[in-house]
Design a protein around this motif. Structure first.
Motif, PDB file in Angstrom:
ATOM      1  N   UNK A  80       0.809  -1.206   0.000  1.00  0.00           N
ATOM      2  CA  UNK A  80       0.000   0.000   0.000  1.00  0.00           C
ATOM      3  C   UNK A  80       0.849   1.265   0.000  1.00  0.00           C
ATOM      4  N   UNK A  81       2.141   1.157   0.319  1.00  0.00           N
ATOM      5  CA  UNK A  81       3.018   2.312   0.276  1.00  0.00           C
ATOM      6  C   UNK A  81       3.535   2.568  -1.135  1.00  0.00           C
ATOM      7  N   UNK A  82       3.299   1.626  -2.025  1.00  0.00           N
ATOM      8  CA  UNK A  82       3.740   1.765  -3.415  1.00  0.00           C
ATOM      9  C   UNK A  82       2.607   2.369  -4.244  1.00  0.00           C
ATOM     10  N   UNK A  83       2.868   3.479  -4.872  1.00  0.00           N
ATOM     11  CA  UNK A  83       1.851   4.113  -5.719  1.00  0.00           C
ATOM     12  C   UNK A  83       1.899   3.495  -7.111  1.00  0.00           C
ATOM     13  N   UNK A  84       0.792   2.940  -7.535  1.00  0.00           N
ATOM     14  CA  UNK A  84       0.715   2.308  -8.842  1.00  0.00           C
ATOM     15  C   UNK A  84       0.718   3.367  -9.937  1.00  0.00           C
ATOM     16  N   UNK A  85       1.537   3.139 -10.944  1.00  0.00           N
ATOM     17  CA  UNK A  85       1.645   4.078 -12.055  1.00  0.00           C
ATOM     18  C   UNK A  85       0.764   3.604 -13.208  1.00  0.00           C
ATOM     19  N   UNK A  86      -0.103   4.480 -13.679  1.00  0.00           N
ATOM     20  CA  UNK A  86      -0.983   4.173 -14.815  1.00  0.00           C
ATOM     21  C   UNK A  86      -0.850   5.290 -15.833  1.00  0.00           C
ATOM     22  N   UNK A  87      -0.478   4.935 -17.056  1.00  0.00           N
ATOM     23  CA  UNK A  87      -0.265   5.947 -18.089  1.00  0.00           C
ATOM     24  C   UNK A  87      -0.460   5.320 -19.467  1.00  0.00           C
ATOM     25  N   UNK A  88      -0.487   6.166 -20.473  1.00  0.00           N
ATOM     26  CA  UNK A  88      -0.620   5.698 -21.851  1.00  0.00           C
ATOM     27  C   UNK A  88       0.646   6.058 -22.622  1.00  0.00           C
ATOM     28  N   UNK A  89       1.193   5.069 -23.325  1.00  0.00           N
ATOM     29  CA  UNK A  89       2.316   5.288 -24.231  1.00  0.00           C
ATOM     30  C   UNK A  89       1.923   4.734 -25.594  1.00  0.00           C
ATOM     31  N   UNK A  90       1.821   5.625 -26.566  1.00  0.00           N
ATOM     32  CA  UNK A  90       1.318   5.248 -27.891  1.00  0.00           C
ATOM     33  C   UNK A  90      -0.076   4.632 -27.743  1.00  0.00           C
ATOM     34  N   UNK A  91      -0.251   3.362 -28.119  1.00  0.00           N
ATOM     35  CA  UNK A  91      -1.559   2.711 -28.014  1.00  0.00           C
ATOM     36  C   UNK A  91      -1.597   1.709 -26.863  1.00  0.00           C
ATOM     37  N   UNK A  92      -0.667   1.898 -25.915  1.00  0.00           N
ATOM     38  CA  UNK A  92      -0.530   0.941 -24.817  1.00  0.00           C
ATOM     39  C   UNK A  92      -0.853   1.599 -23.477  1.00  0.00           C
ATOM     40  N   UNK A  93      -1.710   0.945 -22.705  1.00  0.00           N
ATOM     41  CA  UNK A  93      -2.022   1.388 -21.358  1.00  0.00           C
ATOM     42  C   UNK A  93      -1.058   0.682 -20.402  1.00  0.00           C
ATOM     43  N   UNK A  94      -0.255   1.451 -19.696  1.00  0.00           N
ATOM     44  CA  UNK A  94       0.738   0.914 -18.773  1.00  0.00           C
ATOM     45  C   UNK A  94       0.146   0.881 -17.366  1.00  0.00           C
ATOM     46  N   UNK A  95       0.247  -0.284 -16.708  1.00  0.00           N
ATOM     47  CA  UNK A  95      -0.263  -0.442 -15.334  1.00  0.00           C
ATOM     48  C   UNK A  95       0.866  -1.092 -14.550  1.00  0.00           C
ATOM     49  N   UNK A 106       2.278  -1.747 -10.793  1.00  0.00           N
ATOM     50  CA  UNK A 106       2.141  -1.719  -9.349  1.00  0.00           C
ATOM     51  C   UNK A 106       0.968  -2.547  -8.864  1.00  0.00           C
ATOM     52  N   UNK A 107       0.730  -2.538  -7.542  1.00  0.00           N
ATOM     53  CA  UNK A 107      -0.377  -3.318  -6.983  1.00  0.00           C
ATOM     54  C   UNK A 107      -1.725  -2.840  -7.511  1.00  0.00           C
ATOM     55  N   UNK A 108      -2.687  -3.754  -7.609  1.00  0.00           N
ATOM     56  CA  UNK A 108      -4.040  -3.368  -7.990  1.00  0.00           C
ATOM     57  C   UNK A 108      -4.624  -2.468  -6.910  1.00  0.00           C
ATOM     58  N   UNK A 109      -5.264  -1.400  -7.328  1.00  0.00           N
ATOM     59  CA  UNK A 109      -5.866  -0.479  -6.365  1.00  0.00           C
ATOM     60  C   UNK A 109      -7.090   0.177  -6.993  1.00  0.00           C
ATOM     61  N   UNK A 110      -8.033   0.661  -6.167  1.00  0.00           N
ATOM     62  CA  UNK A 110      -9.211   1.345  -6.718  1.00  0.00           C
ATOM     63  C   UNK A 110      -8.814   2.562  -7.545  1.00  0.00           C
ATOM     64  N   UNK A 111      -7.820   3.314  -7.059  1.00  0.00           N
ATOM     65  CA  UNK A 111      -7.400   4.530  -7.753  1.00  0.00           C
ATOM     66  C   UNK A 111      -6.783   4.204  -9.107  1.00  0.00           C
ATOM     67  N   UNK A 112      -5.952   3.165  -9.140  1.00  0.00           N
ATOM     68  CA  UNK A 112      -5.303   2.784 -10.405  1.00  0.00           C
ATOM     69  C   UNK A 112      -6.328   2.264 -11.400  1.00  0.00           C
ATOM     70  N   UNK A 113      -7.293   1.486 -10.920  1.00  0.00           N
ATOM     71  CA  UNK A 113      -8.342   0.996 -11.807  1.00  0.00           C
ATOM     72  C   UNK A 113      -9.173   2.141 -12.374  1.00  0.00           C
TER      73      UNK A 113
END
Length: 233
Positions: A38-53, A55-62
């Motif tokens: 829970x101390x690790x912030x999951x990174x979610x971003x888009x690069x070209x046509x790829x969604x990068x996820x 880190x741990x699954x989290x409500x915020x990341x989803x």
């Protein structure tokens, strides 16, 4: 292999209510892992046509993933690194992947709820040469408890989750038993391993098809962070 402790996927949702029971059962290591995640912030971003996820699954990341998919209809792949998370969050992300008909690429690792729900939901599933993919249980697994109160609290949580999990696997046409196949008595000798993986042929037997290797071969290591992972063929 029958698990005798509550896995981090389940504890994450109601660990505070169960904390005193977990402590008395000697499961502080699992709690420590969950708190650390829970101390690790999951990174979610888009690069070209790829969604990068990453880190741990989290409500915020989803939620972030869902918003990015709304903003662009050009995203065709989810590239993920995740140790997993709470069962419901894994199913939610799996539904997002399936509904948007995304391919799924495992970058370095995809464990637990990531393997259970996110990977099988992909239209085409890509594994890199050293990608680690590992299962270790789901809502149908047998549990043992230190007290009746702990068991009751678990059952109150797991009932709705089992129904949600069943509906999810019916939707994506994958056998729900894929989440617990490594816990049958024939694999008891591997009970000290962190989990298991399937060969691509075995995955197809569960309905997990369209698995492709980006570098022609898939050669995952037999361990992750010094913990063994066994293979079911």
């Amino acid at each position: 292999m029958q698990l005798k402790i509550i896995g981090e996927d389940v504890i994450q949702l109601f660990k505070y209510q169960l904390f005193k029971y977990i402590a008395s059962a000697g499961l502080m290591f699992i709690v420590a892992q969950t708190v650390q995640a829970e101390t690790v912030e999951t990174q979610v971003a888009v690069q070209d046509h790829v969604l990068i996820y990453d880190g741990p699954l989290s409500p915020e990341a989803n939620a972030r993933a869902a918003e990015l998919l709304k903003q662009s209809d050009k995203i065709d792949t989810l590239k993920i690194n995740s140790r997993g998370g709470e069962i419901g969050l894994g199913i939610d992300l799996g539904n997002l992947v399936f509904d948007h008909q995304l391919n799924v690429e495992v970058a370095q690792y995809c464990f637990s709820s990531c393997a259970n729900y996110v990977f099988p939901a992909g239209k085409v599933k890509y594994l890199n040469l050293r990608s680690q993919l590992g299962w270790h249980g789901g809502s149908l697994q047998k549990m043992q408890f230190e007290s009746a109160e702990m068991e009751q609290m678990y059952n109150e949580y797991i009932g709705p989750i089992r129904a949600k999990e069943t509906a999810f696997f019916q939707k994506i046409k994958v056998q729900q038993s894929s989440t617990i196949a490594g816990q049958t008595p024939e694999y008891e000798k591997y009970q000290d391993c962190v989990g298991w993986r399937y060969t691509s042929k075995k995955m197809r037997s569960f309905g997990i098809d369209q698995v492709r290797f980006k570098q022609v071969l898939w050669l995952p290591k037999s361990s992750f962070e010094n913990k063994c992972i066994f293979t079911i063929r």
